[in-house]
Design a protein around this motif. Structure first.
Motif, short mmCIF file in Angstrom:
data_model
loop_
_atom_site.label_atom_id
_atom_site.label_comp_id
_atom_site.label_asym_id
_atom_site.label_seq_id
_atom_site.Cartn_x
_atom_site.Cartn_y
_atom_site.Cartn_z
N LEU A 133 -4.63 2.15 6.05
CA LEU A 133 -3.96 0.78 5.73
C LEU A 133 -4.89 -0.15 5.58
CD1 LEU A 133 -0.42 1.69 7.57
CD2 LEU A 133 -0.84 1.65 5.08
N LYS A 134 -5.52 -0.45 6.47
CA LYS A 134 -6.50 -1.53 6.85
C LYS A 134 -7.58 -1.50 5.49
CE LYS A 134 -10.00 -2.36 9.61
NZ LYS A 134 -10.72 -2.32 10.67
N SER A 147 3.93 -2.90 3.86
CA SER A 147 3.55 -4.05 3.44
C SER A 147 2.69 -4.41 4.90
CB SER A 147 4.78 -4.98 3.74
OG SER A 147 4.64 -6.52 3.40
N GLY A 148 1.36 -4.50 4.69
CA GLY A 148 0.45 -4.59 5.70
C GLY A 148 0.69 -3.14 6.67
N ARG A 149 0.84 -3.32 7.96
CA ARG A 149 1.22 -2.15 8.87
C ARG A 149 2.69 -1.79 9.13
NH1 ARG A 149 -2.95 -2.76 13.64
NH2 ARG A 149 -1.72 -1.28 14.55
N GLU A 153 -5.97 -1.39 1.70
CA GLU A 153 -4.96 -1.97 1.36
C GLU A 153 -4.41 -2.57 -0.11
OE1 GLU A 153 -2.62 -6.52 2.94
OE2 GLU A 153 -4.99 -5.93 3.41
N THR A 197 0.66 -1.10 0.08
CA THR A 197 0.24 -0.04 0.13
C THR A 197 0.84 1.30 -0.06
OG1 THR A 197 -1.60 -1.28 1.53
CG2 THR A 197 -2.06 1.05 1.09
#
Length: 189
Positions: free
Chosen positions: A125-126, A172-174, A129, A3
């Motif tokens: 971010l969630k 990458s993810g959080r 994504e 993201t």
């Protein structure tokens, strides 16, 4: 899945004590067009902004270009330094950066403002994504958010920001995996 968040510090504004409705200056409007020109090659999916007019005006060009409404997020507004004005802005801001728990009367400490900014960033971010998201925001809150992910982004870094300025944060993810400055007003000649 990566993201990308493009933090856009707002362009130069015409000072008024009305934080919410302070507009961009003529120079700021020209720089906002440059922001649009830079971001149009970045495959932007969504545009989010602080509710402050100067932040919205800085990113509205890219929102129009991708034919999306700007999503307003209250928690991307600038940190409140104090109730009313301070006698010496530089000294006041230095003090809150030196002591993250300190706050001036009616203002937000670095820790408090950072918590607010990080919570909304993690939500972005969630919810988005794998997307490219522009966030129109303000210098202090932007650096406080960036500081949460990497302490290299500190008071000294904040002092060097341009108005406007664009930083691409790749996650990458959080987990923050990269930061690139992709444009600043000083690039404008």
């Amino acid at each position: 899945m990566q993201t990308n968040i493009y933090f856009v510090r707002h362009a130069h504004s015409t000072y008024t004590p009305d934080e919410l409705r302070r507009p961009l200056s003529e120079r700021g409007l020209r720089d906002a067009q440059s922001v649009t020109d830079v971001l149009k090659s970045e495959s932007i999916d969504y545009v989010i902004s602080s509710p402050y007019k100067r932040a919205i005006q800085t990113v509205e060009g890219i929102a129009k270009l991708i034919d999306k409404e700007i999503i307003i997020e209250e928690d991307f507004k600038e940190r409140k330094l104090a109730e009313g004005s301070v006698a010496d802005f530089r000294e006041a801001i230095k003090k809150v950066w030196a002591d993250p728990d300190f706050s001036w009367k009616g203002g937000e400490s670095n820790n408090y403002a950072q918590k607010r900014g990080v919570e909304i960033t993690l939500e972005v971010l969630k919810n988005y994504e794998g997307r490219n998201i522009v966030i129109g925001t303000h210098g202090n809150i932007m650096v406080l958010i960036m500081n949460y992910f990497d302490t290299i982004f500190d008071f000294t870094f904040w002092q060097k920001l341009d108005m406007p300025d664009i930083y691409k944060l790749t996650f990458s993810g959080r987990e923050l995996i990269g930061v690139n400055r992709i444009w600043g007003a000083d690039n404008n000649g």
